[in-house]
Design a protein around this motif. Structure first.
Motif, short mmCIF file in Angstrom:
data_model
loop_
_atom_site.label_atom_id
_atom_site.label_comp_id
_atom_site.label_asym_id
_atom_site.label_seq_id
_atom_site.Cartn_x
_atom_site.Cartn_y
_atom_site.Cartn_z
N LEU A 23 59.63 8.78 16.72
CA LEU A 23 60.43 9.83 17.35
C LEU A 23 59.69 11.16 17.37
CD1 LEU A 23 63.98 9.04 15.89
CD2 LEU A 23 63.11 8.54 18.18
N VAL A 24 58.94 11.47 16.31
CA VAL A 24 58.17 12.71 16.26
C VAL A 24 57.09 12.70 17.34
CG1 VAL A 24 56.44 13.95 14.89
CG2 VAL A 24 58.61 13.30 13.87
N SER A 25 56.39 11.59 17.49
CA SER A 25 55.35 11.50 18.53
C SER A 25 55.95 11.62 19.92
CB SER A 25 54.59 10.17 18.40
OG SER A 25 53.99 10.05 17.13
N LEU A 26 57.08 10.94 20.14
CA LEU A 26 57.74 11.01 21.44
C LEU A 26 58.24 12.41 21.72
CD1 LEU A 26 58.81 9.55 23.96
CD2 LEU A 26 60.87 8.99 22.66
N ALA A 27 58.82 13.07 20.71
CA ALA A 27 59.32 14.43 20.90
C ALA A 27 58.19 15.40 21.21
CB ALA A 27 60.08 14.88 19.65
N ALA A 28 57.03 15.23 20.57
CA ALA A 28 55.89 16.11 20.84
C ALA A 28 55.41 15.94 22.29
CB ALA A 28 54.76 15.81 19.86
N ALA A 29 55.32 14.70 22.75
CA ALA A 29 54.89 14.46 24.12
C ALA A 29 55.90 15.02 25.13
CB ALA A 29 54.69 12.96 24.35
N LEU A 30 57.19 14.81 24.87
CA LEU A 30 58.22 15.33 25.78
C LEU A 30 58.25 16.85 25.77
CD1 LEU A 30 61.15 12.80 25.15
CD2 LEU A 30 59.57 12.88 27.09
N SER A 31 58.00 17.45 24.61
CA SER A 31 57.97 18.92 24.52
C SER A 31 56.85 19.48 25.37
CB SER A 31 57.81 19.35 23.07
OG SER A 31 58.93 18.95 22.30
N TYR A 32 55.68 18.85 25.31
CA TYR A 32 54.56 19.31 26.14
C TYR A 32 54.90 19.19 27.62
CZ TYR A 32 50.13 19.27 28.59
OH TYR A 32 49.12 19.51 29.49
N LEU A 33 55.51 18.07 28.01
CA LEU A 33 55.90 17.90 29.42
C LEU A 33 56.92 18.95 29.84
CD1 LEU A 33 56.18 14.00 29.68
CD2 LEU A 33 54.35 15.47 30.55
#
Length: 332
Positions: A23-33
């Motif tokens: 979830l942390v990795s996914l949240a970081a990627a979505l935050s960048y997008l």
């Protein structure tokens, strides 16, 4: 003779992949997008900036440092030969995540220019997201190498046990105090972003020169000009407030001796009205009047409204400058 690998065997690693780090990795990627997709000063972009800057990188680093869960009281009395990684409880893990995120943010920003990236919102978000995802994968490796019996895991049951205690005695006073401190710190930081102390906003002044390709760049002015030659200077004024403001920009040629201005000449006085939250720019030629061989400072001073008579750098809201030398006239 080859044997087909079952889907369960190939995907077995995914069954053990820590849910929180996924979830942390996914949240970081979505935050960048989100940062690169939404415009500046929009609510969605602001909302995703907080976890990316204040929590996600630190949580990933904590997972690398502390792959084990909290050690129970009866487990702490084991023999000195116990090599089990030290664990921390959930509240400590969250508190360290915030603290380490505040430490990783400046380090990432400082490292960006060395990687060839410009300091802008997209590059900073990309750097933080890359650091978060990279540390999260290291955390996965560290956690999977930790014995399952003592490995930190995230589930409804483990969350409940960590909140009320496995023996039902409830949370400790230190955990409560640390949790309240985290909430207050994050709340104050969010309030500082949403309700800045200075209601009038801020003013910014920038100088740019134009390249042969027509691009505007900062800090690339000629060191030397011929007598009578002018230097084209692009001046940009930003109004950080909510209401339109009247500005006056004064361009001065200053002679400096011993660190003090001994003589100054006004070249331009530019009046402009800048709407709230917007910028205004223009290009103006500046021809130094100094004698050949002299070096002068070209100062650009920003004032709100009319400037005072004999304006100086100390009087200005904002100031910036560059140095230029008037070349010697060629001998006959």
């Amino acid at each position: 003779m080859s044997h087909p690998t079952s889907t369960e065997t190939r995907l077995g690693f995914l069954r053990w992949y820590p849910l929180d780090l996924a979830l942390v990795s996914l949240a970081a990627a979505l935050s960048y997008l989100a940062v690169t997709s939404f415009g500046p000063e929009t609510a969605p972009r602001l909302l995703v900036t907080f976890p990316l800057a204040l929590f996600l990188p630190g949580y990933a680093l904590v997972s690398v440092l502390f792959p084990a869960g909290e050690r129970a009281a009866q487990q702490t009395a084991t023999a000195p030969t116990d090599r089990r990684p030290r664990g921390i409880d959930t509240v400590e893990r969250l508190g360290l995540a915030v603290a380490l995120s505040l430490a990783l943010g400046p380090i990432t920003v400082i490292a960006l220019p060395f990687a060839g990236w410009e300091l802008e919102a997209a590059s900073v978000a990309g750097g933080l997201a890359a650091v978060t995802i990279g540390l999260a994968q290291l955390g996965v490796v560290r956690r999977l190498r930790t014995p399952a019996a003592v490995r930190f895991t995230v589930s409804i049951r483990t969350i409940r046990e960590r909140l009320i205690g496995a023996d039902g005695r409830g949370v400790t006073v230190s955990s409560v105090v640390l949790g309240i401190a985290i909430v207050l710190a994050v709340g104050l930081l969010v309030a500082a972003f949403l309700f800045p102390a200075s209601a009038g906003g801020y003013d910014q002044l920038a100088l740019y020169s134009e390249t042969e390709e027509g691009d505007l760049v900062a800090g690339e002015f000629p060191d030397e000009v011929a007598p009578g030659e002018s230097v084209p200077v692009t001046i940009e004024v930003e109004n950080g407030g909510d209401e339109p403001r009247e500005y006056t920009v004064v361009v001065q040629e200053q002679m400096i001796e011993g660190g003090e201005v001994v003589d100054s000449t006004d070249h331009e006085q530019i009046e402009t009205v800048v709407p709230g939250g917007e910028t205004d720019d223009g290009t103006y030629p500046v021809a130094p009047t100094a004698e050949p061989g002299e070096t002068v400072r070209i100062s650009v001073l920003l004032f709100e409204g009319d400037p005072p008579i004999g304006a100086t750098n100390e009087d200005a809201l904002e100031e910036t400058y560059f140095w230029v030398t008037v070349a010697e006239e060629p001998a006959d």
